[in-house]
Design a protein around this motif. Structure first.
Motif, PDB file in Angstrom:
ATOM      1  N   PRO A   1      -7.430  11.154  15.314  1.00 16.72           N
ATOM      2  CA  PRO A   1      -6.246  12.011  15.404  1.00 16.72           C
ATOM      3  C   PRO A   1      -4.831  11.355  14.722  1.00 16.72           C
ATOM      4  O   PRO A   1      -3.876  11.393  15.470  1.00 16.72           O
ATOM      5  CB  PRO A   1      -6.122  12.268  17.084  1.00 16.72           C
ATOM      6  N   ASP A   2      -4.839  10.804  13.697  1.00 19.43           N
ATOM      7  CA  ASP A   2      -3.764  10.337  13.023  1.00 19.43           C
ATOM      8  C   ASP A   2      -3.732  10.707  11.466  1.00 19.43           C
ATOM      9  O   ASP A   2      -4.825  10.940  10.806  1.00 19.43           O
ATOM     10  CB  ASP A   2      -3.420   8.926  13.133  1.00 19.43           C
ATOM     11  N   GLU A   3      -2.523  10.743  10.716  1.00 21.92           N
ATOM     12  CA  GLU A   3      -2.544  11.054   9.521  1.00 21.92           C
ATOM     13  C   GLU A   3      -2.957  10.223   8.523  1.00 21.92           C
ATOM     14  O   GLU A   3      -3.501  10.698   7.481  1.00 21.92           O
ATOM     15  CB  GLU A   3      -0.849  11.436   9.081  1.00 21.92           C
ATOM     16  N   GLU A   4      -3.239   8.901   8.682  1.00 19.73           N
ATOM     17  CA  GLU A   4      -4.050   8.043   7.743  1.00 19.73           C
ATOM     18  C   GLU A   4      -5.491   8.793   7.648  1.00 19.73           C
ATOM     19  O   GLU A   4      -5.972   8.648   6.573  1.00 19.73           O
ATOM     20  CB  GLU A   4      -4.093   6.761   8.349  1.00 19.73           C
ATOM     21  N   ALA A   5      -6.095   9.046   8.681  1.00 13.01           N
ATOM     22  CA  ALA A   5      -7.369   9.693   8.967  1.00 13.01           C
ATOM     23  C   ALA A   5      -7.496  11.162   8.188  1.00 13.01           C
ATOM     24  O   ALA A   5      -8.532  11.210   7.418  1.00 13.01           O
ATOM     25  CB  ALA A   5      -8.435   9.746  10.116  1.00 13.01           C
ATOM     26  N   LEU A   6      -6.308  11.542   8.451  1.00 17.66           N
ATOM     27  CA  LEU A   6      -6.203  12.773   7.830  1.00 17.66           C
ATOM     28  C   LEU A   6      -6.147  12.916   6.339  1.00 17.66           C
ATOM     29  O   LEU A   6      -6.725  13.591   5.363  1.00 17.66           O
ATOM     30  CB  LEU A   6      -5.241  13.809   8.319  1.00 17.66           C
ATOM     31  N   PHE A   7      -5.299  11.977   5.725  1.00 17.61           N
ATOM     32  CA  PHE A   7      -5.161  11.856   4.409  1.00 17.61           C
ATOM     33  C   PHE A   7      -6.491  11.527   3.744  1.00 17.61           C
ATOM     34  O   PHE A   7      -6.818  11.511   2.458  1.00 17.61           O
ATOM     35  CB  PHE A   7      -4.002  10.798   4.081  1.00 17.61           C
ATOM     36  N   ALA A   8      -7.311  10.703   4.338  1.00 18.61           N
ATOM     37  CA  ALA A   8      -8.750  10.303   4.029  1.00 18.61           C
ATOM     38  C   ALA A   8      -9.340  11.507   3.429  1.00 18.61           C
ATOM     39  O   ALA A   8     -10.295  11.156   2.539  1.00 18.61           O
ATOM     40  CB  ALA A   8      -9.346   9.239   4.801  1.00 18.61           C
ATOM     41  N   LEU A   9      -9.241  12.457   4.063  1.00 22.71           N
ATOM     42  CA  LEU A   9     -10.114  13.582   3.709  1.00 22.71           C
ATOM     43  C   LEU A   9      -9.518  14.430   2.448  1.00 22.71           C
ATOM     44  O   LEU A   9     -10.181  15.260   1.862  1.00 22.71           O
ATOM     45  CB  LEU A   9      -9.806  14.811   4.986  1.00 22.71           C
ATOM     46  N   LEU A  10      -8.424  14.088   1.932  1.00 23.08           N
ATOM     47  CA  LEU A  10      -7.842  14.702   0.677  1.00 23.08           C
ATOM     48  C   LEU A  10      -8.937  14.428  -0.438  1.00 23.08           C
ATOM     49  O   LEU A  10      -8.886  15.483  -1.300  1.00 23.08           O
ATOM     50  CB  LEU A  10      -6.292  13.874   0.436  1.00 23.08           C
ATOM     51  N   SER A  11      -9.572  13.596  -0.602  1.00 22.36           N
ATOM     52  CA  SER A  11     -10.268  13.246  -1.855  1.00 22.36           C
ATOM     53  C   SER A  11     -11.840  13.906  -1.468  1.00 22.36           C
ATOM     54  O   SER A  11     -12.618  13.565  -2.523  1.00 22.36           O
ATOM     55  CB  SER A  11     -10.345  11.660  -2.067  1.00 22.36           C
TER      56      SER A  11
END
Length: 236
Positions: free
Chosen positions: A224-234
């Motif tokens: 539950p953090d933005e680093e993991a969320l950003f990893a989904l962008l690709s």
């Protein structure tokens, strides 16, 4: 690169938008909530064994003089962003769970003596899992509401944000925001603007707030953090 709709409140929305632009994405800032600080009465530090928070907003809106009275206590948080906010507030002993509020409660129960007294720095709008988990583990949870959140932007703001074209991706940070999005998509024009968008959520619990309207287009991060969320962008 993608057009990304950022739904989190300020000041986080602008920070996220800056990160997205640095990666080459086009950021559309549409906060679906607004956070305001409260003026709570905090307990005597001698009546508290540890401090906990599940959102970075708790530390951002905690008055420095209030934080100072509890900085010597162990502080338990969810996610790197909340842990970082705790450190910036002056807490030296910060222990973070990379899972969710239930996992944080389990960490407290496993770490602290029975009947420990936990000061829970929280918002007025929150889920019950943390408090329930702490109390089920035989500890006393003392929630103190540090901030309040109001939801839904003016309709004109939504129209203006979508005027340049529909987003490819929507970032969703809370279950309540997901519910607001779900309600907004009951309006045909807004639903049409999101018909091809992918919804990237901070957790599975957040994703559940969207209901079944976007099945097949909803993904959530493992942590539950933005680093993991950003990893989904690709993710295709």
């Amino acid at each position: 690169m993608a057009r990304v709709l950022v739904t989190r409140p300020e000041p986080g929305a602008s920070v996220t938008a800056k990160r997205l632009r640095a990666l080459g994405h086009e950021a559309i800032v549409l906060p679906l909530s607004e956070i305001r600080a409260l003026d709570p009465v905090l307990p005597d530090p001698s009546a508290i064994d540890a401090v906990a928070a599940t959102s970075a907003s708790a530390f951002r809106h905690l008055k420095p003089e209030c934080a100072a009275t509890f900085r010597q206590k162990a502080c338990f948080t969810v996610g790197a962003r909340t842990a970082q906010a705790a450190g910036q507030a002056g807490f030296a002993d910060v222990r973070s769970s990379d899972a969710d509020a239930s996992a944080l409660a389990a960490m407290l129960v496993a770490t602290l003596p029975a009947k420990s007294r936990i000061l829970y720095l929280c918002g007025c709008v929150r889920r019950p899992e943390f408090e329930a988990g702490v109390e089920a583990g035989g500890m006393l949870c003392l929630p103190v509401e540090i901030y309040d959140t109001t939801f839904s932007p003016p309709e004109a703001t939504v129209t203006e944000s979508m005027s340049a074209g529909p987003p490819d991706i929507v970032l969703v940070y809370s279950a309540r925001t997901a519910e607001v999005l779900r309600d907004m998509m009951s309006h045909p024009d807004f639903a049409s603007s999101l018909r091809n968008a992918r919804f990237l959520c901070l957790s599975e619990a957040v994703a559940r707030g969207l209901g079944t309207l976007v099945e097949g287009r909803t993904y959530w991060s493992d942590e539950p953090d933005e680093e993991a969320l950003f990893a989904l962008l690709s993710r295709p």
